[in-house]
Design an enzyme around this catalytic site. Structure first.
Site, PDB file in Angstrom:
ATOM      1  N   LYS A   1       0.843  -1.200   0.000  1.00 34.65           N
ATOM      2  CA  LYS A   1       0.000   0.000   0.000  1.00 34.65           C
ATOM      3  C   LYS A   1       0.879   1.252   0.000  1.00 34.65           C
ATOM      4  O   LYS A   1       1.912   1.278   0.691  1.00 34.65           O
ATOM      5  CB  LYS A   1      -0.894  -0.042   1.242  1.00 34.65           C
TER       6      LYS A   1
ATOM      7  N   SER B   1      -9.716   1.669   3.088  1.00 37.15           N
ATOM      8  CA  SER B   1      -8.850   2.423   2.223  1.00 37.15           C
ATOM      9  C   SER B   1      -7.837   1.575   1.463  1.00 37.15           C
ATOM     10  O   SER B   1      -7.275   2.060   0.471  1.00 37.15           O
ATOM     11  CB  SER B   1      -8.103   3.477   3.036  1.00 37.15           C
TER      12      SER B   1
ATOM     13  N   SER C   1      -9.855  -0.749   7.267  1.00 42.40           N
ATOM     14  CA  SER C   1      -9.287  -0.609   5.925  1.00 42.40           C
ATOM     15  C   SER C   1      -8.564  -1.808   5.343  1.00 42.40           C
ATOM     16  O   SER C   1      -8.208  -1.790   4.169  1.00 42.40           O
ATOM     17  CB  SER C   1      -8.343   0.585   5.880  1.00 42.40           C
TER      18      SER C   1
HETATM   19  N1  GLN Z   1     -13.266   3.746   6.620  1.00 45.02           N
HETATM   20  C1  GLN Z   1     -12.650   4.183   7.828  1.00 45.02           C
HETATM   21  C2  GLN Z   1     -12.329   5.655   7.738  1.00 45.02           C
HETATM   22  O1  GLN Z   1     -12.647   6.231   6.772  1.00 45.02           O
HETATM   23  C3  GLN Z   1     -11.429   3.368   8.124  1.00 45.02           C
HETATM   24  C4  GLN Z   1     -10.226   3.791   7.386  1.00 45.02           C
HETATM   25  C5  GLN Z   1      -9.017   2.999   7.732  1.00 45.02           C
HETATM   26  O2  GLN Z   1      -9.100   1.960   8.385  1.00 45.02           O
HETATM   27  N2  GLN Z   1      -7.857   3.508   7.356  1.00 45.02           N
HETATM   28  O3  GLN Z   1     -11.777   6.220   8.620  1.00 45.02           O
END
Ligand code: GLN
Length: 509
Positions: free
Chosen positions: A80, A155, A179
């Site tokens: 990532k 994400s 994420s």
């Molecule tokens: N969807 C969650 C957010 O927008 C989690 C994001 C993540 O785990 N980086 O914060």
């Protein structure tokens, strides 16, 4: 024999070790797959073709010479774009870090390379890991490999899509509120969020430092165990890293768990859950009964406050972490020539009314303001504003402090539940992958997609998602398993056990 890109990491490793296939052939197969498929999917922000082939050739040479090779020797891994890679672009899918080439490698990257894993490139994500669809990338959206009109989740959407589209057998993502698990569920892969501190955060661009954790995405529990074994462990350079020995997960993953007690959170199977997902989870319960597990209903009474708590704590930490991107210390800086000309014009226009002159920014303030306005996308700005508001004098006690107290209660719920059961099971997400664009205008709808995942981050426990079915229209469904802090071994063994009785994880696009 199925083609190389269809094989699991464990199968590839066996063939590499038996010299039936070379690391160069494996790397080439995945790089070719990226070349032919990624234009449509958009999983990668950068592809390291030459470096990957060089490293693979080096592994082949060492193996041929009988020299020792690492645990991942010759296995491709996608990373990532939130992990620092020395001299290589690390953008976090933000315009803010468009040209950022870090001076060092994240510990996770160092460990993958030390184990002779072959990094194929950096994967797409929501900007600074904020979001759940990868549509917040400043560069391009990623498409779900099962249905190109739909989001891959986020994400870590690029990391999940890369595995699902057979462009990498393994990838690493990060999970602050879901994420890793949510894109794994949307793309039909395994995704594991380890215990907070299990994997080093050094060199991981921070979103919310008390929640962020790195972990593997793969096709099977066995493959996830292998990658976790490589990246887990204490790191003296990360003061929050857990000083507990990581297990040989890949050695133990296939050992069944006797008399497993599984807790089902009834509240999670009620309102708000898609009917096909509910049916898939009920079916998983039946599978577990056949496997001899004891199913118990449990309650996590404070879970209903998890989203509200998370969406205070995560933005508060984000607003503080992202303060460094001011165009001076770090990140994108606005075009100063244009900016100074604009200021001069504003001053000239205000000359008729000298009181207005006072309102015009100094060049320094304007430079900060404009750099941040231009460098950050809408969701990142929303989080920074939410966080700055909740932390401001007068609101701190009402929001941030209160959220910390609720976080403690959420953690206590898990402690009580884990006194009765070994693993907690339920859906990973309330819906399957939705259409690109569907939730862009409604951030709250997107936040609600994190309903089942954020509590594991708030509590610091470990949690994974494994495929447990498909909808009528062919979209993958994820089953979430959760275990107490530092019990990744139990979690992976449970997931593997479930995978011996089901074949959802073996389906290919
Ligand atoms: N969807 C969650 C957010 O927008 C989690 C994001 C993540 O785990 N980086 O914060």
């Amino acid at each position: 024999m199925s083609s190389l890109v269809e094989q699991t990491a464990a199968e590839l490793l066996r063939r590499l070790q038996a010299s039936e296939v070379s690391a160069t052939e494996v790397a080439s197969a995945f790089l070719d797959r990226i070349a032919s498929h990624d234009e449509k999917i958009g999983a990668f922000l950068s592809v390291w073709r030459e470096q990957a082939l060089e490293r693979a050739a080096d592994v082949d040479r060492r193996r041929a010479a009988g020299k020792p090779v690492g645990l991942l020797a010759g296995l491709p891994v996608a990373v990532k774009d939130v992990f620092c890679t020395r001299g290589e672009l690390t953008t976090c899918a933000s315009k803010m870090l468009e040209h950022f080439r870090p001076p060092y490698d994240a510990t996770v990257v160092e460990k993958i390379e030390a184990a002779d894993g072959i990094i194929l490139g950096k994967t797409n994500m929501d900007e600074f890991a904020m979001g759940g669809s990868t549509e917040n990338s400043a560069y391009r959206p990623t498409h779900n490999p099962w249905d190109n009109e739909r989001v891959p989740g986020g994400s870590s959407g690029g990391a999940a899509a890369a595995v699902a589209a057979q462009m990498a057998p393994l990838s690493v993502g990060t999970d602050t509120g879901g994420s890793i698990r949510q894109p794994a569920a949307f793309c039909g892969t395994v995704g594991l969020k380890p215990t907070y501190g299990r994997v080093s955060r050094r060199g991981l661009v921070a979103f919310a430092s008390s929640l962020d954790q790195a972990g593997p995405l793969a096709r099977t529990a066995e493959d996830a165990a292998l990658l976790l074994e490589v990246i887990a462990g204490h790191d003296p350079l990360d003061s929050t890293s857990a000083n507990a020995p990581a297990a040989r997960y890949s050695q133990t993953v296939s050992q069944p768990l006797e008399k497993l007690r599984i807790g089902i959170v009834r509240e999670h199977l009620g309102a708000g859950l898609d009917a096909e997902i509910a049916a898939a989870v009920e079916e998983a319960i039946r599978v577990w009964k056949d496997l001899g597990a004891e199913i118990q209903e449990i309650s996590l009474p404070h879970n209903e406050y998890a989203i509200a708590t998370y969406y205070i704590i995560a933005p508060c930490e984000a607003s503080s972490n992202l303060a460094r991107y001011d165009g001076v210390h770090y990140g994108y800086r606005t075009d100063e020539t244009k900016m100074l000309a604009q200021l001069a014009a504003e001053r000239k226009a205000a000359e008729v009314n000298p009181a207005r002159l006072e309102e015009i920014d100094t060049p320094l303030v304007r430079m900060y303001r404009q750099s941040r306005s231009e460098g950050f996308g809408a969701e990142v700005k929303r989080r920074v504003m939410l966080g700055a508001y909740a932390l401001s004098a007068g609101y701190y006690d009402a929001y941030y402090l209160k959220a910390l107290k609720v976080r403690r209660l959420i953690r206590q719920d898990f402690d009580q539940a884990f006194a009765k059961v070994d693993v907690i099971m339920g859906p990973t997400t309330p819906t399957p992958a939705y259409r690109l664009g569907e939730k862009v205008a409604d951030p709250l709808a997107s936040y609600l997609g994190d309903t089942y995942t954020v509590s594991a981050n708030l509590a610091g426990i470990c949690s994974l998602s494994t495929p447990c079915g498909f909808t009528q229209s062919g979209l993958p469904i994820g089953l979430q398993l959760q275990a107490p802090a530092l019990e990744e071994d139990r979690l992976l063994r449970a997931a593997h056990m479930y995978q011996t009785a089901t074949d959802w994880h073996l389906r290919r696009i």
